[in-house]
Every structure is written in C-alpha cells, then in structure tokens.
Write a protein that holds these residues in place. Structure first.
Motif, PDB file in Angstrom:
ATOM      1  N   VAL A 137       0.864  -1.185   0.000  1.00  0.00           N
ATOM      2  CA  VAL A 137       0.000   0.000   0.000  1.00  0.00           C
ATOM      3  C   VAL A 137       0.899   1.233   0.000  1.00  0.00           C
ATOM      4  O   VAL A 137       1.785   1.366   0.854  1.00  0.00           O
ATOM      5  CB  VAL A 137      -0.925   0.001   1.230  1.00  0.00           C
ATOM      6  N   LEU A 184      -1.678   5.921   0.481  1.00  0.00           N
ATOM      7  CA  LEU A 184      -3.125   5.763   0.390  1.00  0.00           C
ATOM      8  C   LEU A 184      -3.842   6.957   1.019  1.00  0.00           C
ATOM      9  O   LEU A 184      -3.543   7.365   2.148  1.00  0.00           O
ATOM     10  CB  LEU A 184      -3.549   4.476   1.107  1.00  0.00           C
ATOM     11  N   VAL A 232      -8.007   8.825   5.708  1.00  0.00           N
ATOM     12  CA  VAL A 232      -6.702   8.161   5.592  1.00  0.00           C
ATOM     13  C   VAL A 232      -5.791   9.104   4.826  1.00  0.00           C
ATOM     14  O   VAL A 232      -6.120   9.520   3.709  1.00  0.00           O
ATOM     15  CB  VAL A 232      -6.816   6.805   4.862  1.00  0.00           C
ATOM     16  N   VAL A 278      -1.033   6.928   3.764  1.00  0.00           N
ATOM     17  CA  VAL A 278      -0.608   5.761   4.553  1.00  0.00           C
ATOM     18  C   VAL A 278       0.062   4.747   3.630  1.00  0.00           C
ATOM     19  O   VAL A 278      -0.441   4.445   2.544  1.00  0.00           O
ATOM     20  CB  VAL A 278      -1.818   5.114   5.265  1.00  0.00           C
ATOM     21  N   LYS A 299      -8.365   3.259  10.607  1.00  0.00           N
ATOM     22  CA  LYS A 299      -8.018   1.846  10.435  1.00  0.00           C
ATOM     23  C   LYS A 299      -8.991   1.136   9.496  1.00  0.00           C
ATOM     24  O   LYS A 299      -8.584   0.480   8.525  1.00  0.00           O
ATOM     25  CB  LYS A 299      -8.012   1.108  11.789  1.00  0.00           C
ATOM     26  N   SER A 316     -11.219   2.409   7.445  1.00  0.00           N
ATOM     27  CA  SER A 316     -11.235   3.005   6.105  1.00  0.00           C
ATOM     28  C   SER A 316     -10.068   2.482   5.285  1.00  0.00           C
ATOM     29  O   SER A 316     -10.193   2.249   4.068  1.00  0.00           O
ATOM     30  CB  SER A 316     -11.177   4.530   6.198  1.00  0.00           C
ATOM     31  N   THR A 317      -8.932   2.279   5.926  1.00  0.00           N
ATOM     32  CA  THR A 317      -7.788   1.680   5.240  1.00  0.00           C
ATOM     33  C   THR A 317      -8.123   0.263   4.794  1.00  0.00           C
ATOM     34  O   THR A 317      -7.826  -0.126   3.655  1.00  0.00           O
ATOM     35  CB  THR A 317      -6.561   1.666   6.163  1.00  0.00           C
ATOM     36  N   PRO A 319     -10.150   4.343  -3.005  1.00  0.00           N
ATOM     37  CA  PRO A 319      -9.371   5.444  -2.433  1.00  0.00           C
ATOM     38  C   PRO A 319      -9.376   6.674  -3.318  1.00  0.00           C
ATOM     39  O   PRO A 319      -9.595   6.586  -4.536  1.00  0.00           O
ATOM     40  CB  PRO A 319      -7.959   4.842  -2.334  1.00  0.00           C
TER      41      PRO A 319
END
Length: 227
Positions: A9, A12, A22, A25, A45, A47-48, A58
C-alpha cells in the motif's frame, strides 16, 4: 514493491467529502505475516481496510496485491482478484444472514465463483467447518443458534472457502467475550501457519496486538505515527 510483499500500500488517501480519513498511509504485508493497524476509533483503520478490499475506492494512492495495482481496475477486472483477499468483520452475527443456514453461508463463495456442485460441495463445507473447529453438524443451524465465537469461526470458514492469500481482519475478536477471544486468535494463528496466509489485522486493543501481530503500525487522525 518489495520482492516478498503480498500487499503493498503506497500513499493511500481516503476522503469522505471534505474529511480525510486516511492521509498518505503506506505499508506492506508479506506472506505468512500479520501486520496490525492499531489506534483509537476514528483513526482511519477501518477506512484503510475497506480501501485495501476495494470496497471503498481510495481518493489517491496505490494498492498492489501480488504485484497487481488494484485501484485502476474495473469491477469486472477485480472479480478474479477478490477471492484472494477476503474480509473477516467485527460483528459475527451481522456478517451472516439470519435467514441462511451456516452451511449455505459458507458455501456462498463457492457458488458465486462457480466452484459448487451437488456432489462434493457439502463435503467441502463440512471440511471447512471442521478446519475452524466447528462440528460439521453446525452447518444445519442458523446464526442465532450459535454463540458469537462459533459464528466468527463460521465467518472465517466462509473466508477460507475462496482459498485466499490475504485476510483482512477488522476487529475480529473485539465483539467476543474475553473467554473465547484467545480461542479464535489461536485458530487464526494455526491457519496462518498451515496455509501461509498474510493478515492485515485491524485492532484497537494494544494487548491483543502485542500478542498476535508480527509488526504494528500506530495510526492517529488518519496518519501513521509509528511503525
């Protein structure tokens, strides 16, 4: 992308209107590794996790799974990828339809993916239930006839039906009684050892994270503050 990364990832960003949930990240998850996202409620968290699953697209950044960038794929292009990344959600009852028997809930991914037939399908479901520590006879029950821990095990069996490489575990034990949390965590650890699964583990409980995760990323207000 790291050569041994299952999930990569990068930068992000997830926004809901004017709110940034987010904020740039980045992290990786290797096969057989548990990476925990830890932090208070509202830190980004979940949403990630939704962005990794492509259940929430995203706003920017990249999500690479097995080397393939997911954020640019159409829903049709994502279909063969989705079985490889499976979620296990927080509410064991809410994630299972109250109208369906457990065997039907576990079999649903097999039917959606065209891998079900009337001969060996029920056998496969029985094997999946046994693998997560449930007697196969529980397949005849409805979710309300099972305990929370048993329902969560059924949810894990359903996730395994797709033969995934990565499980996104969003607070998988926070809704369970303390007496059954250890059993579910031990099950997940055993499955990881047996199948080489990667875990993205979302959890607000630092004690659980320290016990279960290989690496921990701390999040606050949508950003990574350590890890």
């Amino acid at each position: 992308m790291s050569d041994d990364a299952l999930l990569d990832v990068r930068d992000l960003v997830v926004r809901y209107g004017d709110m940034t949930a987010v904020d740039h990240v980045s992290f990786t998850v290797a096969p057989g590794e548990t990476l925990a996202l830890n932090g208070p409620s509202g830190c980004g968290k979940s949403s990630t996790a939704l962005a990794v699953l492509q259940l929430r697209r995203p706003s920017s950044g990249e999500v690479l799974f097995e080397g393939r960038e997911l954020t640019t794929l159409s829903e049709r292009e994502l279909r063969p990828v989705r079985p490889r990344i499976q979620p296990v959600f927080q509410d064991p009852y809410g994630s299972l339809s109250p109208r369906h028997r457990i065997r039907d809930a576990v079999a649903e991914p097999l039917k959606v993916q065209g891998r079900w037939n009337g001969t060996d399908g029920p056998v496969c479901v029985a094997e999946l239930l046994d693998r997560v520590g449930l007697d196969p006879s529980y397949g005849d029950r409805h979710p309300h006839e099972l305990s929370g821990g048993q329902c969560q095990r059924a949810g894990i069996a359903r996730a395994l039906a797709s033969e995934p490489r990565l499980l996104v575990l969003d607070e998988p034990v926070s809704a369970l009684d303390p007496s059954v949390r250890a059993g579910v965590l031990n099950l997940l650890a055993d499955l990881q050892d047996e199948l080489g699964l990667g875990y993205l583990f979302i959890c607000h409980d630092r004690a659980v994270v320290r016990h279960f995760a290989d690496r921990v990323i701390e999040m606050r207000e949508g950003r990574v503050i350590s890890g």
